[in-house]
Write a protein that holds these residues in place. Structure first.
Motif, PDB file in Angstrom:
ATOM      1  N   LYS A   1      35.236  -4.136 -34.717  1.00 23.05           N
ATOM      2  CA  LYS A   1      34.115  -4.787 -35.399  1.00 23.05           C
ATOM      3  C   LYS A   1      32.819  -4.290 -34.776  1.00 23.05           C
ATOM      4  O   LYS A   1      32.707  -4.185 -33.566  1.00 23.05           O
ATOM      5  CB  LYS A   1      34.192  -6.305 -35.246  1.00 23.05           C
ATOM      6  N   ARG A   2      31.851  -4.014 -35.617  1.00 23.89           N
ATOM      7  CA  ARG A   2      30.557  -3.581 -35.126  1.00 23.89           C
ATOM      8  C   ARG A   2      29.481  -4.392 -35.824  1.00 23.89           C
ATOM      9  O   ARG A   2      29.569  -4.645 -37.025  1.00 23.89           O
ATOM     10  CB  ARG A   2      30.345  -2.097 -35.419  1.00 23.89           C
ATOM     11  N   THR A   3      28.515  -4.801 -35.062  1.00 25.59           N
ATOM     12  CA  THR A   3      27.387  -5.533 -35.627  1.00 25.59           C
ATOM     13  C   THR A   3      26.156  -4.657 -35.573  1.00 25.59           C
ATOM     14  O   THR A   3      26.063  -3.724 -34.775  1.00 25.59           O
ATOM     15  CB  THR A   3      27.127  -6.841 -34.853  1.00 25.59           C
TER      16      THR A   3
ATOM     17  N   ARG B   1      21.698  -4.789 -35.855  1.00 27.36           N
ATOM     18  CA  ARG B   1      20.492  -5.613 -35.811  1.00 27.36           C
ATOM     19  C   ARG B   1      19.605  -5.263 -36.990  1.00 27.36           C
ATOM     20  O   ARG B   1      19.885  -4.362 -37.768  1.00 27.36           O
ATOM     21  CB  ARG B   1      19.794  -5.411 -34.476  1.00 27.36           C
TER      22      ARG B   1
ATOM     23  N   ARG C   1      23.814 -13.259 -42.066  1.00 31.27           N
ATOM     24  CA  ARG C   1      23.515 -12.933 -40.669  1.00 31.27           C
ATOM     25  C   ARG C   1      24.108 -14.017 -39.786  1.00 31.27           C
ATOM     26  O   ARG C   1      24.410 -15.114 -40.247  1.00 31.27           O
ATOM     27  CB  ARG C   1      22.008 -12.857 -40.456  1.00 31.27           C
TER      28      ARG C   1
ATOM     29  N   LEU D   1      23.904 -14.031 -32.217  1.00 34.43           N
ATOM     30  CA  LEU D   1      24.643 -13.783 -30.986  1.00 34.43           C
ATOM     31  C   LEU D   1      24.073 -14.641 -29.869  1.00 34.43           C
ATOM     32  O   LEU D   1      24.809 -15.166 -29.039  1.00 34.43           O
ATOM     33  CB  LEU D   1      24.563 -12.308 -30.591  1.00 34.43           C
TER      34      LEU D   1
ATOM     35  N   VAL E   1      22.276 -10.717 -36.004  1.00 35.02           N
ATOM     36  CA  VAL E   1      23.010  -9.507 -36.371  1.00 35.02           C
ATOM     37  C   VAL E   1      23.762  -9.708 -37.686  1.00 35.02           C
ATOM     38  O   VAL E   1      23.944 -10.840 -38.139  1.00 35.02           O
ATOM     39  CB  VAL E   1      24.011  -9.085 -35.272  1.00 35.02           C
ATOM     40  N   TRP E   2      24.173  -8.600 -38.284  1.00 35.10           N
ATOM     41  CA  TRP E   2      25.019  -8.590 -39.468  1.00 35.10           C
ATOM     42  C   TRP E   2      26.272  -7.797 -39.134  1.00 35.10           C
ATOM     43  O   TRP E   2      26.246  -6.876 -38.324  1.00 35.10           O
ATOM     44  CB  TRP E   2      24.316  -7.909 -40.638  1.00 35.10           C
ATOM     45  N   ASP E   3      27.364  -8.131 -39.781  1.00 37.53           N
ATOM     46  CA  ASP E   3      28.613  -7.392 -39.620  1.00 37.53           C
ATOM     47  C   ASP E   3      28.491  -6.104 -40.437  1.00 37.53           C
ATOM     48  O   ASP E   3      28.297  -6.148 -41.651  1.00 37.53           O
ATOM     49  CB  ASP E   3      29.781  -8.245 -40.117  1.00 37.53           C
ATOM     50  N   LEU E   4      28.612  -4.952 -39.776  1.00 34.28           N
ATOM     51  CA  LEU E   4      28.448  -3.671 -40.448  1.00 34.28           C
ATOM     52  C   LEU E   4      29.489  -3.483 -41.547  1.00 34.28           C
ATOM     53  O   LEU E   4      29.172  -2.986 -42.631  1.00 34.28           O
ATOM     54  CB  LEU E   4      28.532  -2.516 -39.440  1.00 34.28           C
TER      55      LEU E   4
ATOM     56  N   GLU F   1      30.861  -5.764 -43.440  1.00 34.57           N
ATOM     57  CA  GLU F   1      30.472  -6.574 -44.597  1.00 34.57           C
ATOM     58  C   GLU F   1      29.325  -5.917 -45.361  1.00 34.57           C
ATOM     59  O   GLU F   1      29.313  -5.917 -46.590  1.00 34.57           O
ATOM     60  CB  GLU F   1      30.070  -7.974 -44.161  1.00 34.57           C
TER      61      GLU F   1
END
Length: 94
Positions: A10-12, A14, A41, A44, A50-53, A55
């Protein structure tokens, strides 16, 4: 029993990264989030949003498919005759 490691990390991202990927204004993104039309959003920390990349990328793919299928409602063409400033002048021929 040990659980298997996830294959997908998982990557978030900004806000500045999101704006590079999705060229929309912050208010547009916020409004779309409120209507449930854009990935939500999450915080953290109290100052880090942050947003889930994954998604966001899935949302872009959905928008691309909808656009190709002509399912996206487009804005109407403006009627220049209704403008209050710089009205269109009809040319008369002499």
């Amino acid at each position: 029993m040990a659980q298997p490691a996830r294959a997908i990390a998982k990557r978030t991202i900004r806000r500045h990264e999101l704006r590079e990927i999705v060229p929309l204004a912050d208010t547009t993104i916020y409004d779309m989030e409120q209507r449930g039309e854009f990935p939500q959003r999450f915080y953290l920390t109290s100052r880090c949003v942050v947003w889930d990349l994954g998604e966001v990328e899935a949302w872009l793919d959905d928008r691309r498919r909808a656009s190709r299928a002509k399912a996206v409602k487009r804005a109407p063409v403006p009627d220049v005759q209704l403008r209050k400033t710089r009205p269109v002048r009809h040319q008369t021929r002499a």
